[in-house]
Design an enzyme around this catalytic site. Structure first.
Site, PDB file in Angstrom:
ATOM      1  N   ASP A   1       0.642  -1.156   0.019  1.00 53.05           N
ATOM      2  CA  ASP A   1       0.106  -0.090   0.059  1.00 53.05           C
ATOM      3  C   ASP A   1       0.661   1.313  -0.105  1.00 53.05           C
ATOM      4  OD1 ASP A   1      -1.879   2.228   1.021  1.00 53.05           O
ATOM      5  OD2 ASP A   1      -3.198   0.794   1.422  1.00 53.05           O
ATOM      6  N   ILE A   2       0.612   2.142  -0.826  1.00 52.08           N
ATOM      7  CA  ILE A   2       1.378   3.504  -1.082  1.00 52.08           C
ATOM      8  C   ILE A   2       1.109   4.426   0.252  1.00 52.08           C
ATOM      9  CG2 ILE A   2      -0.229   5.007  -1.925  1.00 52.08           C
ATOM     10  CD1 ILE A   2       2.041   5.620  -4.297  1.00 52.08           C
TER      11      ILE A   2
ATOM     12  N   ASN B   1     -12.674  -2.924   3.295  1.00 54.54           N
ATOM     13  CA  ASN B   1     -13.543  -1.679   3.496  1.00 54.54           C
ATOM     14  C   ASN B   1     -14.635  -1.763   2.161  1.00 54.54           C
ATOM     15  OD1 ASN B   1     -12.428  -0.860   5.424  1.00 54.54           O
ATOM     16  ND2 ASN B   1     -11.031   0.164   4.220  1.00 54.54           N
TER      17      ASN B   1
ATOM     18  N   GLN C   1     -14.042   2.843   1.938  1.00 51.40           N
ATOM     19  CA  GLN C   1     -13.499   2.307   0.715  1.00 51.40           C
ATOM     20  C   GLN C   1     -13.014   3.621  -0.172  1.00 51.40           C
ATOM     21  OE1 GLN C   1     -15.820  -0.219  -1.549  1.00 51.40           O
ATOM     22  NE2 GLN C   1     -14.107  -0.894  -2.832  1.00 51.40           N
TER      23      GLN C   1
ATOM     24  N   HIS D   1     -10.167  -5.193  -2.751  1.00 54.82           N
ATOM     25  CA  HIS D   1      -8.934  -5.492  -2.118  1.00 54.82           C
ATOM     26  C   HIS D   1      -8.967  -5.752  -0.653  1.00 54.82           C
ATOM     27  CE1 HIS D   1      -9.655  -1.106  -1.912  1.00 54.82           C
ATOM     28  NE2 HIS D   1      -8.971  -1.115  -0.752  1.00 54.82           N
TER      29      HIS D   1
ATOM     30  N   HIS E   1      -6.887  -5.736   2.627  1.00 53.21           N
ATOM     31  CA  HIS E   1      -5.802  -4.866   3.525  1.00 53.21           C
ATOM     32  C   HIS E   1      -5.155  -6.003   4.273  1.00 53.21           C
ATOM     33  CE1 HIS E   1      -6.784  -0.637   2.681  1.00 53.21           C
ATOM     34  NE2 HIS E   1      -7.861  -1.133   2.324  1.00 53.21           N
TER      35      HIS E   1
END
Ligand code: 5GP
Ligand code: ZN
Length: 144
Positions: free
Chosen positions: A33-34, A89, A96, A102, A104
């Site tokens: 994750d960025i 989410n 979200q 996706h 997490h």
């Protein structure tokens, strides 16, 4: 395979946007994750575009689901995390921000910066039974 040209995760999957990938399978990829909540925060993303978990086909959900224990073990080991939060989410109201489903995988450490637990509420007996029967009826309707 669904693809949305405006979707950031579809662009990552296509290689049009770079990502720090940790795993690739025919059905899914996993990348960092960025904006990590903790270092090692990883996203597991099916290659096919579906906006959220309820919209996913069952077989694809299964194909992604079987990858989760392996990614969890790798993230936990690489980060020396004491635990993990694994969450999906669903909808803007639930946080979200990217409408491509996706998972997490968030490493957790003692006294880290993540605020958990959420504050639980409670049911009285009648409300519990009313809610149980509504959800059970919806599930039964879907399987007929
Ligand atoms: P959501 O809020 O939809 O549950 O999670 C979306 C996640 O995707 C966020 O944690 C966000 O930091 C991450 N994200 C958004 N854009 C990018 C991107 O371009 N690259 C990567 N690696 N992660 C992204
Ligand atoms: Zn997408």
């Amino acid at each position: 395979m669904s693809h949305d040209p405006n979707c950031v995760f579809c662009k990552i999957i296509a290689g049009a946007i770079p990502s720090a990938r940790v795993m690739e399978t025919p059905e899914a990829i996993a990348f960092l994750d960025i904006g990590p909540l903790n270092p090692g925060h990883t996203l597991v993303v099916p290659r096919s575009h579906h906006p959220n978990l309820p919209a996913m086909p069952d077989d694809l959900a299964g194909a992604v689901g079987v990858l989760l224990p392996r990614v969890c073990r790798a993230v936990k080991s690489a980060t020396a995390a004491e635990g993990l939060n694994v969450l999906v989410n669903t909808g803007a109201i639930a946080g979200q921000s990217v409408e491509h489903v996706h998972w997490h995988i968030i490493p957790r450490h003692r006294d880290d910066r993540i605020a958990w637990p959420w504050k639980p509420s409670s049911y009285d007996d009648a409300d519990l039974e009313a809610m149980r029967s509504q959800i059970a009826a919806s599930l039964a309707a879907e399987s007929t």
